[in-house]
Structure formats: C-alpha cells, structure tokens
Design an enzyme around this catalytic site. Structure first.
Site, mmCIF file in Angstrom:
data_model
loop_
_atom_site.group_PDB
_atom_site.id
_atom_site.type_symbol
_atom_site.label_atom_id
_atom_site.label_comp_id
_atom_site.label_asym_id
_atom_site.label_seq_id
_atom_site.Cartn_x
_atom_site.Cartn_y
_atom_site.Cartn_z
ATOM 1 N N LYS A 52 46.837 38.275 31.355
ATOM 2 C CA LYS A 52 45.589 39.047 31.285
ATOM 3 C C LYS A 52 45.855 40.397 30.606
ATOM 4 O O LYS A 52 45.102 40.828 29.736
ATOM 5 C CB LYS A 52 45.016 39.250 32.700
ATOM 6 C CG LYS A 52 44.458 37.952 33.291
ATOM 7 C CD LYS A 52 44.181 38.032 34.780
ATOM 8 C CE LYS A 52 43.831 36.645 35.333
ATOM 9 N NZ LYS A 52 43.761 36.588 36.797
ATOM 10 N N GLN A 96 44.662 40.304 41.933
ATOM 11 C CA GLN A 96 45.187 38.951 41.744
ATOM 12 C C GLN A 96 45.348 38.259 43.102
ATOM 13 O O GLN A 96 45.983 38.797 44.005
ATOM 14 C CB GLN A 96 46.537 39.010 40.999
ATOM 15 C CG GLN A 96 47.120 37.655 40.662
ATOM 16 C CD GLN A 96 46.271 36.852 39.663
ATOM 17 O OE1 GLN A 96 45.750 37.373 38.685
ATOM 18 N NE2 GLN A 96 46.118 35.556 39.924
ATOM 19 N N ASP A 119 35.790 40.157 38.140
ATOM 20 C CA ASP A 119 36.043 38.794 38.634
ATOM 21 C C ASP A 119 34.768 38.201 39.235
ATOM 22 O O ASP A 119 34.694 37.000 39.489
ATOM 23 C CB ASP A 119 37.135 38.817 39.713
ATOM 24 C CG ASP A 119 38.451 38.235 39.210
ATOM 25 O OD1 ASP A 119 38.412 37.433 38.260
ATOM 26 O OD2 ASP A 119 39.495 38.586 39.775
#
Ligand code: NAP
Length: 292
Positions: A52, A96, A119
């Site tokens: 990412k 994460q 997200d």
C-alpha cells in the site's frame, strides 16, 4: 472464458491518479497523504501494508507507515489514532487487520474518524453505504464494483450469489450488488457457514462472488455455464516449489472452474490489486471532499 485482470485495471487507476496528482501539483493544491498503522510483525500484514505504501509512492501520494510493537496497549493505539485524526496533513489512514488478540478491534475502529476512514469500516460509512449516501465504500467491495464497471459486466436483474458475510467483504458487496445503481440492481443471495444447499444455490448464480478464505472451495459443479466468478479469497498455502515456501490460493478452484465462466478473476492478480486501488481512490476522494 475471459479474465478480469485486476492487476491491469489497478495499474490503469494508478496512472489516472498519478496524472491527477501532477495536475494538483501544478495548481499548488494539496497532495493526498495516506497513513497506515501496523501493529506487530506478522509477515503477511507487513507485505500488505508495504504494497500500500509502495503504491502511494508510485503515484506521488504522501505516505506514512506507523509501526507499533505487538505489545502496544489498546489505549496507546487509540492515542495514535487520535493523533492521526487531528493531523491536517493526513487525508486518510488504515489500521492493518488483524490486530493482536489483546486488542478489541471493534472498539479501536470506532475511534477512526469517518472523514479519514479510507477503509470504509466505520459504522457511519457502512450506514451511509446501506442508505445509498455518498461515503467511503469499503475498499475490497469497492474494488469489485470498479472491476465489474470497467469490464462492463451486466448486473441488472442478474442472480448474484455472495458466499461469505464478513463485515469487510461479504455483507457490503451484497448490499452494493442489490442497490439501485450500476453495478447493482441484482437479485442477491448471501450464503454463510450455516447456509444449506450451498452447491445448488451457487450453481444458480449468474454472478458468483466468493469471500470465505477456503482455498479451492468452489468447484466446477457449483458454477453455472457462462457465470461471472469473482474470487476474493487470499490464503497462503504451503508450496515447496516456491522460494517463499508458500503460494497464494483463492477460494475458487480456477483450473476446473475457468472454462465454464464468461468472466473470472485470477488469484493473485484479481481482486487483491483492486483493493489497493480503492484505497488510493478513497484517499483522493477525502482530499476532494474537504475542498467542496
Ligand atoms: P472472514 O471474516 O473470515 O469471513 C468468512 C465468511 O465466510 C464468514 O461469513 C463465514 O460464515 C463464511 N464461510 C466460512 N466457511 C464457509 C463455508 N464452508 N461455506 C459458506 N460460508 C463460509 O473472511 P473475510 O475477511 O471476508 O475474507 C475472506 C477471504 O477473502 C479471505 O481469504 C481473505 O484473505 C480474503 N480477502 C481478500 C481481500 C482482497 O483484497 N482480495 C480483502 C479482504 C479479504 P459465518 O459468518 O457463518 O462464519
């Protein structure tokens, strides 16, 4: 059978975003900045986060990786999150997952500001998505939607079966596929571990989306001739032939299923790269929303 090439489409999206970054630079506008928080040293998580960060660098976004030790307490992690919420330079950030067992994931994610939740996991984002309001869509379902759009797959009136009902993939993609929009307007059935007749229901699907984390679960007898099959699964499977000692396997037994499909996503190179592309799209969107 034709491949829905997520790597190719994700690269296209990155080029579009890189172009937008250059335009913004030339106009003296803010350059998007994505941060990622990684707790612990899990190899797979580190790989995902690193790709990412690398993607941000490739397209000219700012990126920050915050690495915290496995032993970090829940309150220390929440403090870091509050700092990110206040940091004007950070447009979006991700935590994460999974987090270590001593940390309550749901409680932590509640502290992520919905304005920076690229997200799209916050209940406010999920609620707005369910109501068809403008928000950050969860990255993996958004990636699937973008892939369907770019390959111009017809969805209206189609029978769409989603296997899996997780909050990050199965549930949101089920909602998105039945909304009154394109892609959408499908008749959606969501299956899970307590469902009956899974094989028979899958075999009726015009569009089959599988997100369960069980390598090779979907076999040819579960797929209708001409179906569109989207494989979200990513599982590390031991493989001595590989230098790393493992290979990445999807939830669909690609070799037996592919010849029956009109379209199918490969693993790797299907939904995975699209998830990263969606994060980048959401980060750009975050900057643009602030300018409205
Ligand atoms: P998850 O949270 O573990 O959820 C799995 C879902 O599958 C649950 O709803 C579970 O049902 C259902 N399930 C499990 N076994 C089943 C079976 N035999 N038959 C029917 N349903 C079954 O998983 P997730 O986070 O959604 O991830 C799923 C897979 O996608 C994993 O391989 C993950 O690595 C991958 N993934 C990939 C990306 C990407 O970028 N490509 C992103 C996210 C996840 P219950 O609800 O009844 O337990």
């Amino acid at each position: 059978m034709q491949l829905m090439d997520g790597s190719f489409v994700a690269q296209q999206i990155k080029e579009e975003l890189a172009h937008e970054v250059l335009t913004r630079k030339s106009k003296g506008m803010k350059i998007p900045h994505l941060a990622a928080v990684l707790v612990g040293e899990d190899g797979a998580s580190l790989t995902y986060v690193s790709s990412k960060v690398k993607s941000c660098e490739q397209i000219g976004f700012g990126s920050t990786l915050i690495q915290l030790p496995e032993s970090v307490s829940q309150s220390q992690l929440i403090e870091e999150i509050e700092k990110l919420n206040k940091n004007q330079d950070i447009d979006g950030y991700i935590i994460q997952l999974p987090l270590p067992a001593h940390i309550n994931e749901k409680a932590v994610l509640m502290h992520v500001s919905p304005d920076k939740d690229v997200d799209g996991f916050h209940p406010e984002c999920i609620g707005k998505m369910a109501l068809g309001m403008d928000t950050f869509l969860p990255a993996t379902p958004a990636g699937i939607i973008e892939l369907i759009k770019r390959y111009q797959i017809e969805t209206a009136g189609k029978n769409c079966v989603v296997v899996g009902r997780s909050h990050i993939v199965g549930m949101p993609i089920s909602l998105l596929m039945q909304r009154n929009a394109y892609p959408g307007n499908a008749t959606v059935t969501t299956l899970h571990s307590k469902s009956s007749n899974i094989k028979e229901v899958c075999a009726q699907a015009d569009i089959l989306i599988v997100a369960i984390g069980k390598p090779g679960y979907v076999t040819a007898d579960m797929v209708k001739e001409g179906a569109v099959v989207i494989d979200v699964g990513i599982t590390r499977v031991a493989d001595d032939a590989k230098k790393s000692g493992f290979r990445i396997a999807g939830d669909v037994d690609f070799h037996s299923v592919a010849h029956k499909c009109s379209w199918i996503t490969p693993v790797p190179g299907g939904v995975g790269p699209m998830t990263i592309a969606s994060l980048l799209i959401n980060t750009m969107k975050s900057v643009q929303l602030k300018e409205k």
